[in-house]
Design a protein around this motif. Structure first.
Motif, PDB file in Angstrom:
ATOM      1  N   LYS A  76      35.760 -32.078 -31.734  1.00 36.83           N
ATOM      2  CA  LYS A  76      36.416 -30.941 -31.112  1.00 36.83           C
ATOM      3  C   LYS A  76      36.591 -31.208 -29.626  1.00 36.83           C
ATOM      4  O   LYS A  76      35.717 -31.797 -28.986  1.00 36.83           O
ATOM      5  N   THR A  92      40.524 -29.523 -33.446  1.00 36.08           N
ATOM      6  CA  THR A  92      39.793 -28.355 -33.946  1.00 36.08           C
ATOM      7  C   THR A  92      38.311 -28.598 -34.147  1.00 36.08           C
ATOM      8  O   THR A  92      37.493 -27.676 -34.049  1.00 36.08           O
ATOM      9  N   GLY A  93      37.930 -29.832 -34.521  1.00 30.36           N
ATOM     10  CA  GLY A  93      36.549 -30.102 -34.886  1.00 30.36           C
ATOM     11  C   GLY A  93      36.204 -29.660 -36.296  1.00 30.36           C
ATOM     12  O   GLY A  93      35.067 -29.803 -36.748  1.00 30.36           O
TER      13      GLY A  93
END
Length: 803
Positions: A194, A106-107
């Motif tokens: 990400k 996701t980061g």
């Protein structure tokens, strides 16, 4: 073993002795036949997760994402990351690896994936772990890998992958050392960045046995090493044949080389997929590390459910010859060069090969198509290239106590298999005494107590096996080899019981059978000595009545819906209340019906019935896979018997006993029952004598059996190298006694007794009590050529007397 120093006079002072002395006279002046140098070996099969999650040290489960084509079993996401199982011929790692895992990080803080291992990863403080995986993709950041708790917040061993992930498949490695102990850790792969990364062949190894790459779990391999096996039979067992398809058989060429080039296959027989991480080369290396001769079992073109026609089996023969070239060939040969490339230039020296596994049953539909012709084709091809190869053939492997080789084809060794109860093994102490000599020899390739063994494997079971092994040693001029089966069981996936080494991710224990195998192998001798045993109290050990004087009646079903009506007991009508122990039982108008399809569904009445009774009832199969059962001699859920009509998939009738939770067969007969038809059943019990009629046909006229055969059994051998006399004495009864050993003028000055014993024969080891039944060593003091010795109840005693 545990050494226990005791004064022998203290032993003689035991007050629990109740029997007269046994006299054991040993003829030391006229040594008999030579003990076979191949007693004893081990037989390995991948059953009960014996390999992946067991002996194979790999800690990651479903490492190549091939265990399920729809979901990534054993993997989960963390903190919003997503994962997708991908099957793409254009993007996969190689042709061997069909699936890979696409992970989106996701980061937004730390996200990633984790693997549970095989029911938990055992993390040990100070232990260094080696991680490797293949990856490709694009990630704005680095990967962090660690061993941690189930929630992922506690880290026990951590490493950072500082190399950048590229858009081409690349192998990444890391090492980390644990700072904590945790037996249920997970492997975590996370990142704060990400991006999308594809993973395949994610592998984690602890230190391995003999520090082999792609090696074995040290504690389990060390337990095998401690058995000092003379030979190592592999890879099975039913594992050799596979099921449903020849692709599920063991195909050796698919199991060698780097792990990412091994496709693995479905171990359909035992219900899970195997990585083939323990492949053909690892089997051979294992034999070498154990100091055992490799014994390879080859597939003869038969699998469970199908076969290659006998006139088309040349490819299977070629496969076997190629395997032998890999093991034995010079580095100038094609497959010898491949062995050298895989790290072992010297040949492995296979001397023994078995043609097929249990492929010579009397019923040709039971994996047994034209076995003798298949055998002949394989044998001739193998001996043409390897004329000194020892060839082993199959005989009937179940349902026959006296299997025969019914062919004029020459065979050196026959592989006999026996899975019975303790009494059978003790009763077969003299099985090979009258066996025909000079025709062919015997290899007892699989044997174990599998009926009436308790839960994990009892001392009673081990003593029965010990008596049988003593008989084998006495006849090792004809029984050249023997191996217990099976060896391993992961306690989280018990498909077969019992198994002599059982384990979880953290610990392992040996059953009493394991210790019998070790004791017998450690003290084998080189020449058989004749023993004359005077047993003045043998008549006192006659079998006690098996059936209880009073017990309860009831009904049972197995994967079937059925109805019952109890008509009379001793010609008197009965109205009793019932307790449904398992299942969906209904009672209406004197009809008892089972409405579910569960297994071992029991419904027991409250009335006590004598063991001298005649029971009449009516029964009907309403639907399902099998028939109906009358329960008798019911004491509790772990001790009862039943008459089973239409059991085993509605193919046969049977009488079975359940003793201390373990089941054994008393009698069977081919037969079935029709759905929707009422049958009249008459059952007569006269103590242990049983008769059963289905309508007017007498189905059974038999007798209940003791689970064990009580008695004193003795044998002796001479160790010519040491000058030691080795005396083996098994007491399978519940009575202590004493014995006098007379060595017929052979002067000995010191000795020891290695003893396996416990207060009860039903005692067994477990993961929580692993040393309840283990060998102990005592010193003894012989006087010239004689020794008096205490023989406890439920014991195997190996007396080693030094000249």
């Amino acid at each position: 073993m545990i050494r226990k120093g005791l004064l022998f006079s203290a032993l003689l002072g035991m007050t629990t002795l109740t029997q007269a002395q046994v006299n054991i006279h040993i003829d030391t002046q006229n040594p008999g036949v030579r003990v076979s140098p191949n007693l004893y070996g081990i037989f390995y099969e991948d059953i009960n997760h014996a390999a992946d999650g067991g002996l194979y040290a790999e800690l990651v489960r479903n490492r190549s994402f091939e265990d399920n084509d729809k979901t990534a079993e054993a993997w989960k996401t963390y903190q919003g990351a997503t994962m997708t199982l991908v099957n793409s011929a254009k993007k996969q790692l190689n042709r061997a690896q069909k699936n890979y895992l696409e992970v989106n990080f996701t980061g937004k803080g730390t996200s990633g994936i984790s693997n549970e291992g095989f029911w938990g990863i055992n993390t040990v403080k100070g232990r260094t772990y080696k991680l490797s995986f293949w990856a490709k993709g694009k990630l704005n950041g680095n990967l962090k890998v660690y061993l941690g708790c189930n929630c992922g917040k506690k880290m026990f061993a951590v490493a950072n992958i500082n190399e950048k992930i590229t858009n081409k498949w690349k192998k990444y490695t890391a090492e980390f050392t644990a700072t904590n102990n945790h037996e249920k850790a997970r492997l975590w792969i996370t990142s704060e960045g990400k991006g999308t990364v594809d993973f395949d062949v994610v592998s984690l190894f602890p230190p391995t046995f003999n520090n082999r790459e792609n090696g074995l779990r040290p504690d389990l391999a060390s337990m095998l090493k401690a058995l000092h096996p003379k030979f190592f039979r592999f890879p099975g067992g039913c594992f050799v044949e596979g099921q449903q398809s020849p692709d599920n058989a063991f195909r050796w060429e698919r199991t060698i080389g780097p792990i990412e080039q091994r496709p693995g296959h479905w171990n359909v027989n035992w219900g899970y997929r195997t990585t083939d991480g323990i492949g053909f080369d690892e089997y051979l290396q294992m034999a070498e590390d154990l100091g055992a001769k490799p014994l390879y079992v080859v597939n003869v073109g038969i699998w469970h459910g199908g076969f290659t026609p006998v006139d088309s089996i040349q490819p299977w023969i070629d496969e076997a010859l190629n395997a032998l070239e890999y093991a034995n060939g010079d580095v100038t040969t094609k497959y010898g060069a491949l062995r050298a490339k895989n790290g072992h230039p010297e040949p492995y020296h296979i001397e023994y090969i078995e043609i097929g596994n249990e492929n010579n049953q009397e019923d040709p539909t039971q994996q047994s198509d034209q076995y003798y012709k298949r055998y002949q084709l394989f044998r001739d091809a193998i001996l043409a290239k390897y004329p000194k190869m020892h060839i082993i053939g199959n005989v009937v492997a179940w349902g026959n106590d006296h299997p025969k080789w019914n062919s004029d084809e020459q065979v050196e060794l026959l592989d006999e298999h026996y899975y019975r109860n303790p009494a059978w093994f003790a009763n077969n102490f003299h099985k090979y005494d009258s066996y025909e000599r000079g025709k062919h020899d015997i290899y007892v390739g699989e044997y174990a107590v599998t009926q009436g063994f308790g839960v994990n494997g009892s001392l009673d079971a081990a003593l029965g096996e010990a008596v049988y092994m003593m008989g084998i040693e006495n006849n090792s001029d004809v029984v050249k080899m023997a191996s217990y089966a099976p060896i391993f069981a992961n306690l989280n996936d018990l498909k077969w019981r019992p198994d002599m080494i059982q384990f979880n991710a953290k610990s392992a224990f040996g059953t009493p059978s394991y210790y019998v195998q070790k004791m017998m192998a450690d003290h084998i001798g080189t020449r058989v000595l004749h023993v004359a045993q005077d047993n003045p109290y043998q008549t006192d050990l006659e079998a006690k009545l098996v059936s209880p004087e009073k017990s309860k009646l009831g009904f049972a079903t197995w994967a079937t819906q059925a109805s019952y009506q109890l008509v009379s007991v001793n010609d008197k009508p009965v109205d009793q209340k019932y307790t449904a122990l398992k299942g969906d039982w209904h009672h209406e108008d004197n009809i008892i019906s089972q409405k579910g399809n569960g297994e071992s569904c029991l419904n027991i009445g409250d009335m006590l019935v004598s063991n001298h009774s005649t029971i009449k009832l009516r029964a009907r199969k309403d639907s399902g896979a099998e028939g109906f059962m009358l329960v008798f001699n019911y004491i509790d859920e772990n001790n009862y018997s039943w008459v089973n009509f239409g059991g085993w998939g509605n193919t046969q009738h049977g009488i079975e006993q359940v003793v201390n939770g373990a089941k054994m067969q008393i009698a069977t007969k081919t037969g079935k029952v029709e759905t929707g038809k009422w049958y009249d059943i008459t059952f007569e019990q006269d103590g242990d004598k049983l008769k059963a009629w289905l309508n007017d046909e007498l189905i059974f006229d038999t007798k209940l059996q003791q689970n064990t055969t009580p008695g004193i059994f003795s044998t002796a051998t001479l160790d010519e190298l040491q000058g030691d006399v080795i005396v083996k004495i098994a007491n399978t009864s519940e009575e202590n006694t004493t014995c006098q050993i007379d060595l017929d003028g052979y002067q000995v000055k010191q000795g020891e007794v290695i003893r396996l014993s416990s207060a009860k024969g039903i005692h067994e080891n477990s993961i929580d009590t692993p040393t309840l039944v283990v060998p102990m060593t005592e010193t003894v003091s012989p006087h010239h050529d004689k020794l008096q010795l205490t023989i406890p109840a439920f014991s195997l005693n190996i007396v080693r007397l030094k000249r």
